[in-house]
Design a protein around this motif. Structure first.
Motif, mmCIF file in Angstrom:
data_model
loop_
_atom_site.group_PDB
_atom_site.id
_atom_site.type_symbol
_atom_site.label_atom_id
_atom_site.label_comp_id
_atom_site.label_asym_id
_atom_site.label_seq_id
_atom_site.Cartn_x
_atom_site.Cartn_y
_atom_site.Cartn_z
ATOM 1 N N GLY A 67 11.811 1.049 0.582
ATOM 2 C CA GLY A 67 11.008 -0.184 0.514
ATOM 3 C C GLY A 67 9.656 -0.009 1.174
ATOM 4 N N LEU A 68 8.910 1.035 0.772
ATOM 5 C CA LEU A 68 7.614 1.401 1.351
ATOM 6 C C LEU A 68 7.751 1.875 2.803
ATOM 7 N N GLY A 69 8.758 2.673 3.055
ATOM 8 C CA GLY A 69 8.872 3.302 4.373
ATOM 9 C C GLY A 69 9.387 2.377 5.453
ATOM 10 N N ASN A 127 3.329 -10.522 12.391
ATOM 11 C CA ASN A 127 4.232 -10.559 11.235
ATOM 12 C C ASN A 127 4.107 -9.384 10.284
ATOM 13 N N SER A 128 2.936 -8.777 10.226
ATOM 14 C CA SER A 128 2.718 -7.722 9.240
ATOM 15 C C SER A 128 1.850 -6.632 9.855
ATOM 16 N N GLY A 129 1.868 -5.496 9.191
ATOM 17 C CA GLY A 129 1.066 -4.383 9.679
ATOM 18 C C GLY A 129 -0.410 -4.726 9.732
ATOM 19 N N ALA A 130 -0.898 -5.353 8.666
ATOM 20 C CA ALA A 130 -2.325 -5.693 8.619
ATOM 21 C C ALA A 130 -2.707 -6.599 9.784
ATOM 22 N N GLU A 131 -1.829 -7.531 10.085
ATOM 23 C CA GLU A 131 -2.108 -8.455 11.185
ATOM 24 C C GLU A 131 -2.155 -7.704 12.523
ATOM 25 N N ALA A 132 -1.287 -6.723 12.671
ATOM 26 C CA ALA A 132 -1.299 -5.931 13.908
ATOM 27 C C ALA A 132 -2.613 -5.168 14.026
ATOM 28 N N VAL A 133 -3.064 -4.566 12.917
ATOM 29 C CA VAL A 133 -4.314 -3.792 12.972
ATOM 30 C C VAL A 133 -5.485 -4.726 13.292
ATOM 31 N N GLU A 134 -5.542 -5.898 12.657
ATOM 32 C CA GLU A 134 -6.617 -6.863 12.941
ATOM 33 C C GLU A 134 -6.635 -7.220 14.424
ATOM 34 N N HIS A 157 -5.026 0.651 6.036
ATOM 35 C CA HIS A 157 -4.680 -0.213 7.164
ATOM 36 C C HIS A 157 -4.312 -1.628 6.751
ATOM 37 N N GLY A 158 -4.345 -1.964 5.455
ATOM 38 C CA GLY A 158 -3.891 -3.285 5.041
ATOM 39 C C GLY A 158 -4.758 -3.917 3.975
ATOM 40 N N ARG A 159 -4.420 -5.178 3.653
ATOM 41 C CA ARG A 159 -5.038 -5.887 2.526
ATOM 42 C C ARG A 159 -5.726 -7.188 2.926
ATOM 43 N N THR A 160 -5.779 -7.530 4.206
ATOM 44 C CA THR A 160 -6.537 -8.712 4.611
ATOM 45 C C THR A 160 -8.021 -8.355 4.610
ATOM 46 N N PRO A 172 -6.077 0.056 -5.949
ATOM 47 C CA PRO A 172 -6.115 -1.366 -6.277
ATOM 48 C C PRO A 172 -6.448 -2.262 -5.085
ATOM 49 N N TYR A 173 -6.725 -1.677 -3.928
ATOM 50 C CA TYR A 173 -6.712 -2.481 -2.702
ATOM 51 C C TYR A 173 -7.933 -3.376 -2.492
ATOM 52 N N LYS A 174 -9.134 -2.920 -2.962
ATOM 53 C CA LYS A 174 -10.362 -3.620 -2.592
ATOM 54 C C LYS A 174 -11.150 -4.162 -3.780
ATOM 55 N N GLY A 233 -0.389 7.856 5.436
ATOM 56 C CA GLY A 233 0.670 7.626 4.455
ATOM 57 C C GLY A 233 0.164 7.328 3.059
ATOM 58 N N GLU A 234 -0.443 6.158 2.878
ATOM 59 C CA GLU A 234 -0.874 5.759 1.528
ATOM 60 C C GLU A 234 -1.930 6.718 0.981
ATOM 61 N N GLY A 235 -2.701 7.324 1.854
ATOM 62 C CA GLY A 235 -3.745 8.268 1.423
ATOM 63 C C GLY A 235 -3.167 9.543 0.827
ATOM 64 N N ALA A 261 -3.776 4.365 17.498
ATOM 65 C CA ALA A 261 -2.934 5.087 16.540
ATOM 66 C C ALA A 261 -2.228 4.044 15.675
ATOM 67 N N ASP A 262 -2.505 4.070 14.363
ATOM 68 C CA ASP A 262 -1.806 3.179 13.436
ATOM 69 C C ASP A 262 -0.519 3.891 13.013
ATOM 70 N N GLU A 263 0.576 3.535 13.684
ATOM 71 C CA GLU A 263 1.879 4.173 13.425
ATOM 72 C C GLU A 263 2.773 3.246 12.607
ATOM 73 N N ILE A 264 2.142 2.368 11.834
ATOM 74 C CA ILE A 264 2.910 1.386 11.055
ATOM 75 C C ILE A 264 3.851 2.087 10.084
ATOM 76 N N GLN A 265 3.383 3.180 9.478
ATOM 77 C CA GLN A 265 4.254 3.914 8.553
ATOM 78 C C GLN A 265 4.926 5.106 9.225
ATOM 79 N N ALA A 290 4.922 -1.554 12.739
ATOM 80 C CA ALA A 290 5.505 -2.581 11.841
ATOM 81 C C ALA A 290 6.628 -1.874 11.093
ATOM 82 N N LYS A 291 6.724 -2.065 9.793
ATOM 83 C CA LYS A 291 7.701 -1.388 8.927
ATOM 84 C C LYS A 291 9.029 -1.077 9.621
ATOM 85 N N GLY A 292 9.208 0.165 10.092
ATOM 86 C CA GLY A 292 10.504 0.602 10.620
ATOM 87 C C GLY A 292 11.003 -0.173 11.819
HETATM 88 N N1 PLZ Z 1 -1.139 0.554 8.211
HETATM 89 C C1 PLZ Z 1 -0.514 2.903 8.076
HETATM 90 O O1 PLZ Z 1 1.072 2.119 5.855
HETATM 91 C C2 PLZ Z 1 1.286 -0.582 4.894
HETATM 92 C C3 PLZ Z 1 1.302 -0.889 1.849
HETATM 93 C C4 PLZ Z 1 1.720 -0.947 0.451
HETATM 94 P P1 PLZ Z 1 1.485 -4.469 5.955
HETATM 95 N N2 PLZ Z 1 1.564 0.404 3.919
HETATM 96 C C5 PLZ Z 1 2.176 0.018 2.673
HETATM 97 C C6 PLZ Z 1 0.950 -1.947 -0.355
HETATM 98 O O2 PLZ Z 1 0.684 -1.609 -1.517
HETATM 99 O O3 PLZ Z 1 0.641 -3.046 0.120
HETATM 100 C C7 PLZ Z 1 0.454 -0.179 6.076
HETATM 101 C C8 PLZ Z 1 0.374 1.168 6.502
HETATM 102 C C9 PLZ Z 1 -0.429 1.490 7.592
HETATM 103 C C10 PLZ Z 1 -1.088 -0.737 7.845
HETATM 104 C C11 PLZ Z 1 -0.291 -1.138 6.782
HETATM 105 C C12 PLZ Z 1 -0.257 -2.596 6.426
HETATM 106 O O4 PLZ Z 1 0.995 -3.118 6.689
HETATM 107 O O5 PLZ Z 1 2.771 -4.818 6.668
HETATM 108 O O6 PLZ Z 1 1.674 -4.121 4.506
HETATM 109 O O7 PLZ Z 1 0.432 -5.477 6.171
#
Ligand code: PLZ
Length: 448
Positions: A67-69, A127-134, A157-160, A172-174, A233-235, A261-265, A290-292
């Motif tokens: 489920g995306l790591g 709640n989410s990885g993006a929120e943690a990075v922000e 680092h996210g989609r916000t 597709p992110y931006k 990861g995504e890169g 260090a962004d260790e979300i994945q 986040a994630k794990g």
């Molecule tokens: N930082 C390193 O890997 C989320 C995103 C998949 P969120 N990676 C999977 C997709 O298509 O949306 C990720 C990450 C790293 C930040 C994030 C963001 O974490 O919980 O998805 O916000």
């Protein structure tokens, strides 16, 4: 037994993929779910556990994607289910900023214990990885009283809005979603496989280029934070070449820049260590997770030096759901599972199996340009020609589709869309893992 779920641990394909029930659901999705919310596989989940995901038509796929790591501890891990069920029957929400509760504190205590470094640490939960990075950016700006943020090629680092600016890849992110947040600067990363002068030079040369660009184009004294994934990861599951991370970390320390260090994945046992930055002995100022962390529940954290974490004024950090009590209970169950079953050792064993099998495949199939990654975060980069290294995104999509048809769930990623990555749950059985790799081998045989 790792999982509360009772899904038999065997691959089984009963229908075409997608089967009739998944097709019906997909038709319903089409009419009520926004098209921007796409799915990698057209099958709908019914249950999952261990290394198997069962769909609504009774097909059982070997899960090499987590489920995306996320599901490091597998789906429906016994300790996660036990703890979150107990919590859900007591209360599901009070808002920590209104009426706090103990679970939040316990998660922050665990984060202080498990993250690198023995200095005083504090955390804030989201709640989410993006929120943690922000929030890591907010904290670093409050601490340094500076504005610039430095990120890297191939970073995700996210989609916000702010994290879209931090993320490297347009589609597709931006695409079409700008304007993006200002004061974000991107510099090179040591991508060994594609470094022009060779992988052996990538670490020092990329570090020198990055440091030169930061110094000359941004000014080190303007930089609040440098944010990097210790394994990108995504890169494309890029491990920065040795020496790169320590050089950047040192540069940050020398210039009063908060190293994040962004260790979300890559965190929570995924690479065979609690955190991937431990591999080169890096102690970050802040670390995002986040994630794990919570076995599938939405939870994220910023953890770091108490002095930096305390820079934001009271009430400056928060959110209605951040550190939700059920998600915290899930995290405590996930961490319990990681410790009890020594999932770092499991990740290393998974690496040994996957690297050996993928290495053998690379000898046979020219389409595989590179095999890389650590622990249960492994990838193959697919090329049209090994000499030119021209990316082969079509090959990656075709391979993934063939694996899905044969019952192995794999993910495609990478800046060039040509990386097939394998992120199995760490509790996957070895037979199942090998069978998943057999499926990949068959798919390669059929496509090259
Ligand atoms: N930082 C390193 O890997 C989320 C995103 C998949 P969120 N990676 C999977 C997709 O298509 O949306 C990720 C990450 C790293 C930040 C994030 C963001 O974490 O919980 O998805 O916000």
């Amino acid at each position: 037994m790792f999982a509360a779920s009772v899904v038999p641990q065997e691959r089984r394909i009963l229908t075409a993929i997608p089967g009739p029930r998944s097709q019906q659901l997909m038709a319903r999705k089409k009419s009520v779910v926004a098209d921007g919310v796409a799915t990698a596989l057209p099958i709908f989940a019914a249950s999952a556990g261990g290394g198997i995901l069962e769909d609504v038509d009774g097909n059982r796929l070997i899960d090499l994607g987590s489920g995306l790591g996320v599901t490091v501890v597998g789906n429906a891990a016994e300790a996660v289910v036990r703890r979150l069920s107990a919590q859900a029957t007591r209360f599901t929400h009070t808002a920590f900023s209104v009426t706090p509760y103990e679970g939040y504190i316990e998660v922050c205590e665990a984060l202080a214990e498990l993250t690198p470094g023995d200095h005083a640490k504090k955390s804030a939960l989201f709640n989410s990885g993006a929120e943690a990075v922000e929030n890591a950016v907010k904290i670093a700006r409050a601490y340094t009283k500076r504005q610039a943020v430095v990120v890297f090629d191939h970073g995700y680092h996210g989609r916000t809005n702010l994290t879209m600016a931090l993320t490297a890849k347009n589609m597709p992110y931006k695409h079409g979603f700008g304007p993006f947040a200002p004061e974000v600067y991107r510099v090179p990363v040591a991508y060994g496989y594609r470094w022009p002068t060779g992988a052996e030079n990538a670490g020092p040369e990329a570090a020198a280029q990055a440091i030169d660009q930061i110094s000359k184009q941004v000014g080190a004294e303007n930089v609040a934070a440098i944010i990097i994934e210790p394994v990108l990861g995504e890169g494309g599951v890029i491990e920065p070449a040795k020496g790169f991370l320590p050089a950047i970390r040192q540069f940050a320390a020398d210039n009063g820049i908060v190293f994040v260090a962004d260790e979300i994945q890559s965190g929570f046992c995924r690479t065979g260590q609690w955190f991937a930055c431990e591999d080169e002995g890096i102690v970050p100022d802040l670390i995002t997770t986040a994630k794990g962390i919570a076995g599938g529940l939405p939870l994220a954290a910023v953890t770091g030096c108490a002095e930096i974490m305390d820079a934001a004024h009271a009430g400056g950090l928060g959110g209605t759901y951040g550190g939700n009590p059920v998600a915290c209970a899930g995290a405590l169950g996930a961490i319990e599972t990681m410790k009890e079953f020594d999932l770092n050792a499991r990740a290393k064993r998974i690496e040994a199996i996957m690297k050996a099998r993928l290495g053998a495949m690379a000898e046979k199939f020219d389409i595989i340009g590179d095999v890389r990654g650590r622990g249960a975060m492994i990838a193959i980069e697919l090329v049209k020609d090994r000499a030119t290294k021209e990316p082969n995104p079509e090959g990656a999509s075709a391979l993934a589709a063939a694996c899905h048809q044969k019952g192995a769930l794999v993910l495609v990623t990478g800046t060039y869309g040509n990386v097939l990555r394998l992120l199995p749950p760490l509790v996957i059985g070895e037979d199942l893992l090998n069978e998943g790799l057999d499926v990949l081998h068959e798919a390669l045989d059929g496509h090259v």
